[in-house]
Scaffold this motif. Structure first.
Motif, PDB file in Angstrom:
ATOM      1  N   ALA A  51       7.480 -12.245   1.478  1.00 46.06           N
ATOM      2  CA  ALA A  51       8.527 -11.230   1.564  1.00 46.06           C
ATOM      3  C   ALA A  51       8.010  -9.835   1.224  1.00 46.06           C
ATOM      4  CB  ALA A  51       9.683 -11.605   0.631  1.00 46.06           C
ATOM      5  N   ASN A  52       7.059  -9.751   0.286  1.00 45.31           N
ATOM      6  CA  ASN A  52       6.541  -8.438  -0.107  1.00 45.31           C
ATOM      7  C   ASN A  52       5.961  -7.706   1.094  1.00 45.31           C
ATOM      8  OD1 ASN A  52       7.164  -8.679  -2.854  1.00 45.31           O
ATOM      9  ND2 ASN A  52       5.342  -9.959  -3.164  1.00 45.31           N
ATOM     10  N   TYR A  53       5.130  -8.450   1.864  1.00 47.81           N
ATOM     11  CA  TYR A  53       4.500  -7.811   3.018  1.00 47.81           C
ATOM     12  C   TYR A  53       5.548  -7.477   4.080  1.00 47.81           C
ATOM     13  CZ  TYR A  53      -0.146  -8.593   1.175  1.00 47.81           C
ATOM     14  OH  TYR A  53      -1.256  -8.537   0.397  1.00 47.81           O
ATOM     15  N   GLU A  54       6.492  -8.415   4.250  1.00 47.56           N
ATOM     16  CA  GLU A  54       7.534  -8.195   5.247  1.00 47.56           C
ATOM     17  C   GLU A  54       8.303  -6.907   4.925  1.00 47.56           C
ATOM     18  OE1 GLU A  54      10.231 -11.466   5.559  1.00 47.56           O
ATOM     19  OE2 GLU A  54      11.428 -10.403   7.047  1.00 47.56           O
ATOM     20  N   ARG A  55       8.669  -6.802   3.653  1.00 44.41           N
ATOM     21  CA  ARG A  55       9.435  -5.653   3.203  1.00 44.41           C
ATOM     22  C   ARG A  55       8.637  -4.357   3.390  1.00 44.41           C
ATOM     23  NH1 ARG A  55      12.858  -4.709  -1.349  1.00 44.41           N
ATOM     24  NH2 ARG A  55      13.716  -2.628  -0.975  1.00 44.41           N
ATOM     25  N   VAL A  56       7.373  -4.402   2.948  1.00 44.54           N
ATOM     26  CA  VAL A  56       6.543  -3.208   2.951  1.00 44.54           C
ATOM     27  C   VAL A  56       6.194  -2.767   4.374  1.00 44.54           C
ATOM     28  CG1 VAL A  56       4.212  -2.430   2.384  1.00 44.54           C
ATOM     29  CG2 VAL A  56       5.609  -3.531   0.640  1.00 44.54           C
ATOM     30  N   LEU A  57       6.052  -3.758   5.273  1.00 49.50           N
ATOM     31  CA  LEU A  57       5.647  -3.403   6.636  1.00 49.50           C
ATOM     32  C   LEU A  57       6.830  -3.048   7.529  1.00 49.50           C
ATOM     33  CD1 LEU A  57       2.835  -6.046   7.219  1.00 49.50           C
ATOM     34  CD2 LEU A  57       2.562  -3.570   7.020  1.00 49.50           C
ATOM     35  N   THR A  58       8.040  -3.529   7.166  1.00 41.82           N
ATOM     36  CA  THR A  58       9.173  -3.277   8.058  1.00 41.82           C
ATOM     37  C   THR A  58      10.217  -2.332   7.471  1.00 41.82           C
ATOM     38  OG1 THR A  58      10.259  -5.250   7.235  1.00 41.82           O
ATOM     39  CG2 THR A  58       8.957  -5.502   9.246  1.00 41.82           C
ATOM     40  N   GLY A  59      10.234  -2.187   6.158  1.00 43.96           N
ATOM     41  CA  GLY A  59      11.245  -1.327   5.551  1.00 43.96           C
ATOM     42  C   GLY A  59      11.094   0.118   5.993  1.00 43.96           C
ATOM     43  N   ALA A  60      12.224   0.767   6.269  1.00 48.84           N
ATOM     44  CA  ALA A  60      12.186   2.134   6.794  1.00 48.84           C
ATOM     45  C   ALA A  60      11.509   3.085   5.812  1.00 48.84           C
ATOM     46  CB  ALA A  60      13.605   2.600   7.107  1.00 48.84           C
ATOM     47  N   LEU A  61      11.858   2.944   4.537  1.00 45.20           N
ATOM     48  CA  LEU A  61      11.281   3.808   3.513  1.00 45.20           C
ATOM     49  C   LEU A  61       9.765   3.707   3.519  1.00 45.20           C
ATOM     50  CD1 LEU A  61      11.295   5.407   0.726  1.00 45.20           C
ATOM     51  CD2 LEU A  61      11.295   3.129  -0.322  1.00 45.20           C
ATOM     52  N   TYR A  62       9.270   2.438   3.554  1.00 52.03           N
ATOM     53  CA  TYR A  62       7.831   2.225   3.475  1.00 52.03           C
ATOM     54  C   TYR A  62       7.130   2.759   4.716  1.00 52.03           C
ATOM     55  CZ  TYR A  62       9.208  -0.655  -0.422  1.00 52.03           C
ATOM     56  OH  TYR A  62       9.740  -1.080  -1.589  1.00 52.03           O
ATOM     57  N   GLN A  63       7.764   2.495   5.856  1.00 54.99           N
ATOM     58  CA  GLN A  63       7.143   2.980   7.100  1.00 54.99           C
ATOM     59  C   GLN A  63       7.017   4.490   7.082  1.00 54.99           C
ATOM     60  OE1 GLN A  63       9.463   1.266  10.257  1.00 54.99           O
ATOM     61  NE2 GLN A  63       8.206  -0.594  10.298  1.00 54.99           N
ATOM     62  N   ARG A  64       8.091   5.150   6.549  1.00 52.13           N
ATOM     63  CA  ARG A  64       8.038   6.605   6.503  1.00 52.13           C
ATOM     64  C   ARG A  64       6.882   7.073   5.608  1.00 52.13           C
ATOM     65  NH1 ARG A  64      13.250   8.082   4.819  1.00 52.13           N
ATOM     66  NH2 ARG A  64      12.395   8.886   2.887  1.00 52.13           N
ATOM     67  N   VAL A  65       6.705   6.357   4.481  1.00 53.47           N
ATOM     68  CA  VAL A  65       5.635   6.729   3.553  1.00 53.47           C
ATOM     69  C   VAL A  65       4.262   6.545   4.211  1.00 53.47           C
ATOM     70  CG1 VAL A  65       4.469   6.068   1.428  1.00 53.47           C
ATOM     71  CG2 VAL A  65       6.941   6.362   1.462  1.00 53.47           C
ATOM     72  N   PHE A  66       4.093   5.438   4.937  1.00 53.79           N
ATOM     73  CA  PHE A  66       2.805   5.218   5.607  1.00 53.79           C
ATOM     74  C   PHE A  66       2.527   6.329   6.620  1.00 53.79           C
ATOM     75  CE2 PHE A  66       3.007   0.772   4.089  1.00 53.79           C
ATOM     76  CZ  PHE A  66       1.709   0.673   3.625  1.00 53.79           C
ATOM     77  N   VAL A  67       3.558   6.604   7.446  1.00 52.46           N
ATOM     78  CA  VAL A  67       3.391   7.651   8.460  1.00 52.46           C
ATOM     79  C   VAL A  67       3.089   8.983   7.786  1.00 52.46           C
ATOM     80  CG1 VAL A  67       4.581   9.014  10.224  1.00 52.46           C
ATOM     81  CG2 VAL A  67       4.809   6.509  10.193  1.00 52.46           C
ATOM     82  N   ASN A  68       3.848   9.278   6.746  1.00 52.70           N
ATOM     83  CA  ASN A  68       3.669  10.532   6.026  1.00 52.70           C
ATOM     84  C   ASN A  68       2.251  10.635   5.448  1.00 52.70           C
ATOM     85  OD1 ASN A  68       4.285  12.949   4.717  1.00 52.70           O
ATOM     86  ND2 ASN A  68       4.774  11.849   2.826  1.00 52.70           N
TER      87      ASN A  68
END
Lengths: 282, 354, 273
Positions: A51-68
């Motif tokens: 679940a940790n990876y699922e959350r981190v890879l799909t969550g909008a907040l996390y995706q925004r942070v990666f892109v940023n």
């Protein structure tokens, strides 16, 4: 006699193993195991899960942070290159004394604790700092907030990382044989053509070195974005810190750490295949 | 009586590469022996085995009747001058020379005095307090020599020590090394790839090629009586001609490229044996017309390289090129493209078996 | 074209230098906020720094931790460097990579790893814990500097010493060590600075008991409360200045071997992340 000599020659040399053992044990216990611990936590906190990876890879907040994070790292690298390349070029063209002076100033910045430099930018960009003061003085009534924005953290990171870019490019430029330039000129290359066909390819290793270094450091940058950046536009490292320290979410923090590590390693591996890592590190 | 230095059946094999193959050689006490050969011929490997820095795969090294193969380098009491001198940069010239005495537990005052004497012998009386980097190449060389000799080693090894010096200094150091070596009477092994250096300095030359000893003899024998084609070609300039012996008793051979050639009869050769004939270019005479009592060959001149006092002339017959060295004065009338004759006496032709 | 280049250059130099210089007047400011230019000047915050245990203790902690890290790093790295530079053996290239690996791992990742791992041994918030963690980050840097030195070491000198009668041990003492000394000193210095400046791992594991100076500075800047930060910054900057203004010393140390700028770069680069 001959038999003895032959035996001596065949005996495997135990010395290197003996000399390496203490360090090997240390690195196993205090480098590899802690790293493995991060991997372990990313799959087991709070329980055995993906679940940790699922959350981190799909969550909008996390995706925004990666892109940023990627966007910031790319921007910082580009600006460093824009600042560093002309300056390094100028150094190769100036008198040895001037070049030495510039190199000393760059080195000075390089060795100054980045906390000191981060603090300095806080003063420079602060609401009662010189830049806002200047804007007010020239009649701008409501100057924008500079501090705690993407602008302030990007600018400070450029300042902190520019010396690596400058030094890498300068060390390559300095070694270029002037004969190459002269022979290119004698063959009719001038101005933009000379730069594009001769000088740029010759300095490419320095650009590659500096850029990879700056980009990779930037990806994992914790302190400056945390101190100077906007809390709403975090970068990966900062978010990992928040997850762990504030939410005690070791699983998500670890999963992000592993993703960050993998990205870093992939970049360095590609670079290694192409140029050799030993060059990057001297 | 056994020789002072003796190598028996020494081989060195790295994995599948044989660097040295069954070397046997000896040196007498006080002798100056030179190992000569191209790079990779095994001469330096042999030197390093004697010094103890390389272990021989097979074989034994003896000095004065005692095997030293099992000894560590520091126990062998052999002085070495390395290619780049190996002077300690953190010690002055005198401290460098004192070092071996220090290692042998000699008292400092006495040791430093002895070091100063040795520096005096090599002509560096007043430079003892300088550091190596403050000295010229030639001076560093002398310090290295003094350091290798100060502890009265049983053997002196010189590993291409003159390679880094320019030509004039080189010749000066050749004379200097000979002088010091004679004065001390130390048995010396000198490694070089420079044949003129080997010729001028040695009592005996050992020619190496591909990990084997090609010939070990005095400089004059090496030059005038080479025993292998390699030695003939490597030492000095040469014209080498393939031939078959037709009359061993009279010294006649038939060469496909030059026709019948007379040579100095050699009892070891038999009729029908394949030989290589060596004719040194300086033994060849140049003339417009054939000369009486000599083997004459008609050539067309291709190239003349003038050195002032002499000149090298290269020309060709129908089947091969020949080179000859002539005095500068003789060449004036000959031009490239001219036809003329080369000639030599049977005594100038040295047959080499195989 | 030329004028444009020079203008660009001057801007770049000002950009690099100005932020460093600005901390000096700030340290003499009498304002409680980040006002610049300062409304007035006094030495009050210097006095505050040198008498306030909340600043002196982290300073002292940092010195102890950096010293401990240096000692441990050198004990581990010196023999390993000899093994890797001087010997050929199976697995050598793997060992080379393993030694440099810590450089490639972002510090935040290591910080996460240590945070819970050191806790298992009760090493969080202890000097020893931080030393053990910092050593991991100092090892590759010390190794890079030392191996560059050792590769440049002319082994003929050791052979010469042996041919002159020095046993391997005496060769090491009389020849190898003295010639390698500058490299050892620089290597140790880099290890020290690496630990002294390291922030991210320290933030996570040094806690209150072993709080390091960078951690204290980080907290202080974050809370934007304590003007003493300007004093500490000025003092650290002065140290760097001293290190660069006293280059004859450093130069003489470095002249025999030049660690590539990139090596130096990364050495501090990584602890800035």
């Amino acid at each position: 006699m001959q038999a003895t000599i032959a035996k001596l020659a065949e005996r495997p040399n135990l010395w290197p193993w003996l000399l390496l053992t203490p360090l090997a044990i240390y690195l196993a216990v205090f480098f590899l195991v802690p790293l493995a611990n991060v991997v372990f936590m990313s799959f087991t906190e709070p329980r055995l899960t993906l679940a940790n990876y699922e959350r981190v890879l799909t969550g909008a907040l996390y995706q925004r942070v990666f892109v940023n994070t990627f966007a910031t790292a790319a921007l910082v690298t580009a600006v460093c290159l824009l600042v560093g390349y002309p300056l390094a070029f100028l150094m190769t063209r100036s008198s040895p004394r001037t070049a030495m002076l510039i190199l000393t100033l760059v080195t000075m910045s390089f060795w100054t604790s980045f906390l000191v430099r981060t603090y300095a930018w806080m003063v420079l960009l602060g609401d009662s700092g010189p830049i806002i003061g200047f804007l007010k003085a020239i009649g701008i009534e409501q100057p924008p907030h500079l501090l705690f924005t993407r602008f302030s953290s990007t600018l400070a990171m450029v300042h902190i990382l520019a010396p690596y870019m400058i030094m890498n490019i300068y060390s390559v430029m300095r070694k270029i044989d002037p004969v190459l330039i002269r022979s290119a000129q004698s063959l009719g290359a001038r101005g933009a053509a000379l730069f594009r066909h001769v000088y740029l390819p010759l300095t490419a290793p320095g650009i590659a070195n500096g850029s990879v270094l700056v980009f990779v450091i930037c990806l994992g940058f914790y302190v400056t974005p945390v101190l100077l950046g906007s809390p709403r536009e975090q970068m990966i490292a900062g978010l990992i810190g928040t997850e762990i320290e504030e939410f005690l979410a070791f699983g998500r923090g670890s999963a992000m750490a592993i993703i960050l590590l993998l990205i870093t390693l992939v970049i360095l591996t590609i670079y290694h295949r192409r140029f050799g890592l030993d060059k990057l590190w001297g | 009586m056994t020789s002072y230095l003796r190598l028996t059946d020494v081989s060195k094999i790295y994995g599948t590469v044989t660097a040295l193959s069954k070397i046997d050689l000896t040196a007498e006490k006080g002798e100056f022996v030179t190992f000569l050969g191209p790079s990779g011929s095994g001469k330096t490997t042999t030197l390093m085995i004697v010094a103890g820095f390389e272990k021989a795969t097979t074989g034994d090294v003896m000095i004065d009747g005692r095997s030293i193969s099992a000894m560590a380098p520091h126990e062998r009491n052999i002085g070495i001058v390395f290619q780049n001198y190996g002077l300690f940069p953190h010690k002055t010239a005198r401290e460098n020379v004192y070092f071996p005495l220090q290692m042998r537990g000699q008292a400092k005052a006495q040791g430093l005095r002895k070091a100063a004497e040795m520096l005096d012998l090599v002509g560096l009386k007043d430079l003892g307090d300088r550091y190596p980097k403050e000295m010229s190449g030639g001076q560093q060389q002398r310090v290295a020599l003094a350091r290798a000799l100060v502890f009265e080693p049983s053997l002196l090894l010189l590993d291409e020590p003159l390679g880094a010096l320019d030509k004039n200094l080189r010749e000066q150091m050749q004379i200097e090394i000979k002088r010091i070596q004679r004065a001390l009477g130390v048995t010396t092994v000198f490694v070089t790839h420079d044949q003129s250096e080997a010729m001028s300095m040695s009592d005996r030359i050992v020619v190496f090629d591909k990990g084997r000893i090609e010939q070990a003899a005095t400089p004059l024998d090496i030059y005038h009586r080479p025993q292998t084609k390699f030695v003939a070609g490597f030492v000095g300039e040469s014209n080498l001609v393939e031939a078959t012996v037709t009359d061993a008793a009279a010294g006649k051979a038939d060469a496909a490229e030059l026709g019948q050639c007379d040579y100095k009869p050699d009892a070891a050769l038999k009729n029908g044996q394949a030989v290589t004939l060596l004719i040194r270019p300086e033994h060849i005479k140049l003339s417009r017309q054939p000369l009486e009592g000599r083997k004459n060959v008609r050539i067309k001149v291709d190239t003349i390289v003038n050195y002032g006092d002499n000149a090298l002339l290269m020309g060709h017959t129908e089947k091969r090129t020949l080179r000859c060295r002539v005095l500068g004065a003789d060449i004036v009338i000959i031009k490239e493209g001219d036809e003329c004759h080369l000639s030599w006496l049977p005594d100038a032709v040295v047959p080499i078996a195989g | 074209m030329n004028r444009l280049l020079i203008t660009l250059g001057i801007i770049a130099v000002v950009f690099v230098v100005a932020p460093l210089v600005i901390v000096v007047p700030m340290s003499f400011s009498n304002a409680r906020s980040l006002q610049f230019p300062p409304p007035g000047y006094w030495f009050g915050y210097y006095h505050a720094y040198f008498t306030d245990m909340r600043w002196l203790r982290p300073t002292w902690n940092s010195i102890i931790i950096a010293a401990g890290t240096t000692v441990l790093t050198m004990i581990l790295v010196v023999p390993a460097t000899f093994a890797l530079v001087r010997h050929r053996f199976a697995g050598k290239s793997f060992a080379d990579v393993m030694l440099l690996m810590p450089l490639a791992v972002p510090h935040i990742v290591m910080a996460v790893g240590y945070y819970s791992y050191l806790g298992m041994f009760g090493l969080v918030q202890t000097h020893l814990g931080v030393i053990l963690a910092h050593t991991c980050l100092s090892v590759p840097i010390a190794f890079l500097v030392l191996s560059a030195n050792l590769k440049g070491f002319d082994r003929t000198l050791e052979r010469a010493a042996q041919s002159l009668g020095a046993s391997p041990v005496r060769t090491f003492i009389h020849v190898t060590l003295p010639i390698l000394k500058p490299g050892l000193i620089i290597s140790a210095l880099f290890a020290f600075i690496q630990s002294f400046d390291e922030t991210v791992v320290a933030i996570f594991i040094s806690g209150r008991n072993a709080e390091t100076l960078p951690r204290k500075m980080f907290d202080s800047i974050r809370q934007e409360a304590d003007p003493v930060i300007a004093v500490v910054s000025t003092l650290l900057f002065a140290l760097v200045l001293a290190g660069i203004v006293l280059p004859p010393l450093l130069k003489s140390l470095r002249s025999r071997v030049t660690p590539a700028p990139a090596a130096q770069a990364l050495s501090t680069a990584e602890n800035q992340s």
